[in-house]
Design a protein around this motif. Structure first.
Motif, PDB file in Angstrom:
ATOM      1  N   GLU A 178     -85.913  57.368  26.341  1.00  0.00           N
ATOM      2  CA  GLU A 178     -85.687  55.929  26.564  1.00  0.00           C
ATOM      3  C   GLU A 178     -86.110  55.513  27.965  1.00  0.00           C
ATOM      4  OE1 GLU A 178     -81.779  54.165  26.263  1.00  0.00           O
ATOM      5  OE2 GLU A 178     -81.701  54.627  24.135  1.00  0.00           O
ATOM      6  N   LYS A 179     -85.598  56.273  28.960  1.00  0.00           N
ATOM      7  CA  LYS A 179     -85.844  55.895  30.355  1.00  0.00           C
ATOM      8  C   LYS A 179     -87.341  55.947  30.671  1.00  0.00           C
ATOM      9  CE  LYS A 179     -84.937  54.871  34.646  1.00  0.00           C
ATOM     10  NZ  LYS A 179     -84.343  53.592  35.070  1.00  0.00           N
ATOM     11  N   LEU A 180     -88.028  56.977  30.164  1.00  0.00           N
ATOM     12  CA  LEU A 180     -89.467  57.098  30.442  1.00  0.00           C
ATOM     13  C   LEU A 180     -90.233  55.948  29.779  1.00  0.00           C
ATOM     14  CD1 LEU A 180     -89.952  60.979  30.131  1.00  0.00           C
ATOM     15  CD2 LEU A 180     -90.100  59.599  32.219  1.00  0.00           C
ATOM     16  N   ILE A 181     -89.827  55.577  28.551  1.00  0.00           N
ATOM     17  CA  ILE A 181     -90.518  54.464  27.882  1.00  0.00           C
ATOM     18  C   ILE A 181     -90.274  53.153  28.643  1.00  0.00           C
ATOM     19  CG2 ILE A 181     -90.551  53.057  25.778  1.00  0.00           C
ATOM     20  CD1 ILE A 181     -90.156  55.663  24.183  1.00  0.00           C
ATOM     21  N   PHE A 182     -89.003  52.930  29.087  1.00  0.00           N
ATOM     22  CA  PHE A 182     -88.692  51.704  29.844  1.00  0.00           C
ATOM     23  C   PHE A 182     -89.417  51.682  31.187  1.00  0.00           C
ATOM     24  CE2 PHE A 182     -84.145  51.602  27.859  1.00  0.00           C
ATOM     25  CZ  PHE A 182     -84.663  51.054  26.693  1.00  0.00           C
ATOM     26  N   ALA A 183     -89.358  52.805  31.910  1.00  0.00           N
ATOM     27  CA  ALA A 183     -89.814  52.815  33.306  1.00  0.00           C
ATOM     28  C   ALA A 183     -91.336  52.925  33.405  1.00  0.00           C
ATOM     29  CB  ALA A 183     -89.149  53.969  34.061  1.00  0.00           C
ATOM     30  N   LEU A 184     -91.957  53.556  32.405  1.00  0.00           N
ATOM     31  CA  LEU A 184     -93.408  53.754  32.464  1.00  0.00           C
ATOM     32  C   LEU A 184     -94.074  52.880  31.400  1.00  0.00           C
ATOM     33  CD1 LEU A 184     -93.409  57.664  32.934  1.00  0.00           C
ATOM     34  CD2 LEU A 184     -93.669  55.914  34.709  1.00  0.00           C
ATOM     35  N   THR A 186     -95.971  49.927  32.115  1.00  0.00           N
ATOM     36  CA  THR A 186     -97.319  49.602  32.578  1.00  0.00           C
ATOM     37  C   THR A 186     -97.805  50.765  33.444  1.00  0.00           C
ATOM     38  OG1 THR A 186     -96.307  48.476  34.432  1.00  0.00           O
ATOM     39  CG2 THR A 186     -96.947  47.113  32.551  1.00  0.00           C
ATOM     40  N   ALA A 187     -99.024  50.624  33.959  1.00  0.00           N
ATOM     41  CA  ALA A 187     -99.661  51.730  34.685  1.00  0.00           C
ATOM     42  C   ALA A 187     -98.733  52.317  35.736  1.00  0.00           C
ATOM     43  CB  ALA A 187    -100.944  51.239  35.348  1.00  0.00           C
ATOM     44  N   PRO A 188     -98.494  53.619  35.720  1.00  0.00           N
ATOM     45  CA  PRO A 188     -99.016  54.554  34.729  1.00  0.00           C
ATOM     46  C   PRO A 188     -98.132  54.557  33.474  1.00  0.00           C
ATOM     47  CG  PRO A 188     -97.741  55.757  36.367  1.00  0.00           C
ATOM     48  CD  PRO A 188     -97.629  54.300  36.725  1.00  0.00           C
ATOM     49  N   ALA A 189     -98.722  54.291  32.310  1.00  0.00           N
ATOM     50  CA  ALA A 189     -97.953  54.281  31.064  1.00  0.00           C
ATOM     51  C   ALA A 189     -97.561  55.705  30.668  1.00  0.00           C
ATOM     52  CB  ALA A 189     -98.767  53.642  29.946  1.00  0.00           C
ATOM     53  N   TYR A 190     -96.412  55.815  29.977  1.00  0.00           N
ATOM     54  CA  TYR A 190     -95.925  57.114  29.486  1.00  0.00           C
ATOM     55  C   TYR A 190     -97.020  57.814  28.682  1.00  0.00           C
ATOM     56  CZ  TYR A 190     -92.296  60.252  27.408  1.00  0.00           C
ATOM     57  OH  TYR A 190     -91.515  61.314  27.021  1.00  0.00           O
ATOM     58  N   SER A 191     -97.754  57.011  27.869  1.00  0.00           N
ATOM     59  CA  SER A 191     -98.770  57.582  26.976  1.00  0.00           C
ATOM     60  C   SER A 191     -99.944  58.199  27.711  1.00  0.00           C
ATOM     61  CB  SER A 191     -99.274  56.489  26.032  1.00  0.00           C
ATOM     62  OG  SER A 191     -99.806  55.420  26.794  1.00  0.00           O
ATOM     63  N   THR A 192    -100.050  57.949  29.043  1.00  0.00           N
ATOM     64  CA  THR A 192    -101.139  58.580  29.796  1.00  0.00           C
ATOM     65  C   THR A 192    -100.662  59.850  30.514  1.00  0.00           C
ATOM     66  OG1 THR A 192    -100.729  57.274  31.794  1.00  0.00           O
ATOM     67  CG2 THR A 192    -102.222  56.315  30.153  1.00  0.00           C
ATOM     68  N   SER A 193     -99.436  60.302  30.201  1.00  0.00           N
ATOM     69  CA  SER A 193     -98.879  61.535  30.787  1.00  0.00           C
ATOM     70  C   SER A 193     -98.960  61.593  32.313  1.00  0.00           C
ATOM     71  CB  SER A 193     -99.565  62.767  30.186  1.00  0.00           C
ATOM     72  OG  SER A 193     -99.275  62.878  28.825  1.00  0.00           O
ATOM     73  N   PRO A 194     -98.378  60.592  33.010  1.00  0.00           N
ATOM     74  CA  PRO A 194     -98.349  60.676  34.470  1.00  0.00           C
ATOM     75  C   PRO A 194     -97.394  61.792  34.928  1.00  0.00           C
ATOM     76  CG  PRO A 194     -97.022  58.825  33.730  1.00  0.00           C
ATOM     77  CD  PRO A 194     -97.688  59.386  32.508  1.00  0.00           C
ATOM     78  N   GLU A 196     -94.607  61.925  36.517  1.00  0.00           N
ATOM     79  CA  GLU A 196     -93.172  61.744  36.238  1.00  0.00           C
ATOM     80  C   GLU A 196     -92.845  62.101  34.786  1.00  0.00           C
ATOM     81  OE1 GLU A 196     -91.598  57.814  36.990  1.00  0.00           O
ATOM     82  OE2 GLU A 196     -89.618  58.345  36.189  1.00  0.00           O
ATOM     83  N   ALA A 197     -93.734  61.720  33.866  1.00  0.00           N
ATOM     84  CA  ALA A 197     -93.489  61.995  32.444  1.00  0.00           C
ATOM     85  C   ALA A 197     -93.502  63.496  32.175  1.00  0.00           C
ATOM     86  CB  ALA A 197     -94.547  61.294  31.593  1.00  0.00           C
ATOM     87  N   ILE A 198     -94.496  64.196  32.752  1.00  0.00           N
ATOM     88  CA  ILE A 198     -94.574  65.660  32.580  1.00  0.00           C
ATOM     89  C   ILE A 198     -93.324  66.309  33.166  1.00  0.00           C
ATOM     90  CG2 ILE A 198     -95.930  67.730  33.154  1.00  0.00           C
ATOM     91  CD1 ILE A 198     -97.636  65.899  31.555  1.00  0.00           C
ATOM     92  N   PHE A 199     -92.913  65.803  34.344  1.00  0.00           N
ATOM     93  CA  PHE A 199     -91.763  66.367  35.058  1.00  0.00           C
ATOM     94  C   PHE A 199     -90.488  66.218  34.238  1.00  0.00           C
ATOM     95  CE2 PHE A 199     -88.391  66.260  38.283  1.00  0.00           C
ATOM     96  CZ  PHE A 199     -88.706  67.393  39.029  1.00  0.00           C
ATOM     97  N   VAL A 200     -90.253  65.019  33.693  1.00  0.00           N
ATOM     98  CA  VAL A 200     -89.005  64.765  32.954  1.00  0.00           C
ATOM     99  C   VAL A 200     -89.047  65.426  31.574  1.00  0.00           C
ATOM    100  CG1 VAL A 200     -87.458  62.975  32.060  1.00  0.00           C
ATOM    101  CG2 VAL A 200     -88.527  62.700  34.306  1.00  0.00           C
ATOM    102  N   ASN A 201     -90.210  65.463  30.936  1.00  0.00           N
ATOM    103  CA  ASN A 201     -90.325  66.248  29.696  1.00  0.00           C
ATOM    104  C   ASN A 201     -89.933  67.705  29.968  1.00  0.00           C
ATOM    105  OD1 ASN A 201     -91.296  63.990  28.395  1.00  0.00           O
ATOM    106  ND2 ASN A 201     -93.362  64.781  28.057  1.00  0.00           N
TER     107      ASN A 201
END
Ligand code: ASC
Length: 231
Positions: A178-184, A186-194, A196-201
């Motif tokens: 939820e948090k990653l979808i809310f926070a990411l 717009t750029a960098p979008a979650y779907s582009t695997s920035p 932060e997304a890799i880190f929290v996954n």
């Protein structure tokens, strides 16, 4: 003490994973997010993941396996019960404070409460955890309940404790998503695997492995604390 060496390997691995998860939570909120404060803003929300991972996952996990630590077997059972209850009480307090942080942040920002599946399951877990603690205290710690009642409630206590622990981990995973979808958004979008997304996954993976080790250690019959010797 069958497979005692393996127990220690799993215990050290679980402790390392637990500490690493807390460290990841802190790096997440301080490096990728707004840090921690109690000001009605995002830095107040950030207490939520930090306190849940520290208290409701790490401390609860240790509380679950505390009877199985072989060096505590010569301590009185009552002392270990107090440690089990004390760690669970601390975890409950941290979980409740972490909920207050979210509600306070939502109310300050006019964000609706209790609409997501994460919030439904999470609040249910905190309520059942509190009931489990109160019931466990009344039945197993206070000296009033007869042994027959203790014996009939023990399997339920163990089952509901493990179920709540696993549910808390599942709820944390929903929260990360939820948090990653809310926070990411717009750029960098979650779907582009920035990063932060890799880190929290990765944090999610660490927590699943931590939970898997705790559940394994807690359910092997040969690692049970031996029954009290009457002599
Ligand atoms: C307790 C305790 C146990 C169990 C047992 C019933 O309070 O210390 O070992 O309950 O008496 O299963």
């Amino acid at each position: 003490m069958e497979g005692y060496g393996l127990f220690l390997v799993l215990l050290v691995s679980a402790l390392l994973l637990g500490f690493l998860s807390v460290l990841f939570a802190l790096v997440w909120v301080f490096h990728y997010r707004e840090g921690l404060s109690w000001d009605g803003g995002s830095a107040e929300f950030n207490w939520h993941p930090v306190l849940i991972i520290t208290g409701f996952i790490f401390i609860q996990g240790i509380a679950i396996i505390v009877y199985r630590l072989p060096w505590t077997w010569k301590c009185s059972k009552l002392l270990i019960k107090f440690i089990h209850a004390g760690l669970n009480t601390l975890a409950m307090i941290l979980a409740i404070v972490s909920l207050v942080a979210v509600f306070d942040f939502h109310n300050a920002k006019n964000i609706p409460n209790m609409y997501s599946l994460h919030s439904w399951i999470g609040l249910t877990a905190v309520i059942f955890y509190t009931l489990q603690l109160v019931l466990g205290f009344a039945v197993f710690l206070l000296p009033f309940a007869p042994v027959s009642l203790r014996a009939s409630l023990m399997p339920i206590h163990i089952y509901s404790g493990l179920l709540i622990f696993a549910t808390v981990i599942a709820t944390a995973l929903m929260g990360f998503t939820e948090k990653l979808i809310f926070a990411l958004k717009t750029a960098p979008a979650y779907s582009t695997s920035p990063p932060e997304a890799i880190f929290v996954n990765t944090l999610g993976l660490l927590i699943v492995i931590f939970g898997a080790l705790i559940l394994w250690m807690a359910t092997r019959p040969h690692w049970k604390r031996p029954p009290e010797q009457n002599s």
